[in-house]
Design a protein around this motif. Sequence first.
Motif, short mmCIF file in Angstrom:
data_model
loop_
_atom_site.label_atom_id
_atom_site.label_comp_id
_atom_site.label_asym_id
_atom_site.label_seq_id
_atom_site.Cartn_x
_atom_site.Cartn_y
_atom_site.Cartn_z
N PHE A 1 -40.44 -37.76 -28.00
CA PHE A 1 -41.68 -38.42 -28.38
C PHE A 1 -41.51 -39.16 -29.71
N SER A 2 -40.88 -38.51 -30.69
CA SER A 2 -40.67 -39.14 -31.99
C SER A 2 -39.80 -40.38 -31.87
N LEU A 60 -44.34 -30.13 -27.46
CA LEU A 60 -45.49 -31.00 -27.22
C LEU A 60 -46.61 -30.20 -26.54
N GLU A 88 -42.30 -35.61 -36.88
CA GLU A 88 -43.12 -34.73 -36.05
C GLU A 88 -42.80 -33.28 -36.39
N ASP A 112 -38.35 -32.14 -26.36
CA ASP A 112 -39.47 -32.96 -25.89
C ASP A 112 -40.17 -33.66 -27.06
N ARG A 113 -40.32 -32.94 -28.17
CA ARG A 113 -40.95 -33.53 -29.35
C ARG A 113 -40.03 -34.59 -29.96
N ASP A 161 -41.49 -29.71 -35.71
CA ASP A 161 -40.48 -29.28 -34.74
C ASP A 161 -41.04 -28.14 -33.88
N CYS A 201 -46.71 -36.23 -41.04
CA CYS A 201 -47.16 -35.15 -40.17
C CYS A 201 -47.44 -33.97 -41.08
N HIS A 256 -36.74 -28.74 -30.48
CA HIS A 256 -37.70 -29.00 -29.41
C HIS A 256 -37.46 -30.43 -28.94
#
Length: 236
Positions: free
Chosen positions: A149-150, A115, A110, A145-146, A112, A88, A143
């Motif tokens: 996702f990761s 999203l 990802e 939400d991120r 930090d 990333c 974060h």
Amino acid sequence: MIASLLPDEVYADESFGEGPDDGAGALFPEEAATVAGAVPKRRKEFAQVRSCARSALARLGVPPVPLVPGRRGAPRWPAGVVGSMTHCAGYRAAAVAREADAVGIGIDAEPDGPLPEGVLEAVSLPSERKALGALRARSAEVHWDRLLFSAKESVFKTWYPLTARELDFSEAEIAIDAEARTFVARLLVEGPVVGGARLRHFAGRWASEAGVLATAVLLPHGGGADGPAPSPSGGT
């Protein structure tokens, strides 16, 4: 960072920052052909993450070989090796192990940050969004939400080489442990048979450093199969 999430039998290499050049000269011809038409940023990421992968493979005693992506971008590792790559903005990493020591590996990194708007609803289940609310109430330093996702990306990267099938975001339910920095992914679809037992869940770990979130899943021989998924000790 990635190495801290994986056991000793896994060899990892990583780099922070953007790097001084695009690393294109270090690519094998087969690899260079894969990204010949890509934008410079993509070529740079492609080359630099393969530099990490070759460094990790060298520690495993494997000489440099082309690491050409197959379907869905999964790299084709040398015979007898399992591994995963990620990159990333400002970060690249790779992790590898002998097939004798692990069934599969999935890593993801990802930034930090939150999203983009609308993405969380597309990649999460209602139960996961409810749990994220509790995590945010506990701490705003990550974060969440991120991170969710990761974690799903790491699960997919472990799942796909075993099945050659897609795993939708809605087909694995993630429970994050904020205190232990672990997560469990409960499969909501039939998993593959691994070592004679049906795979039911994946277990992983996560870290946050220098503005980057990283997740890692290691599937050991005999791990994550029949039986209930372990519950995160700290809850969600």
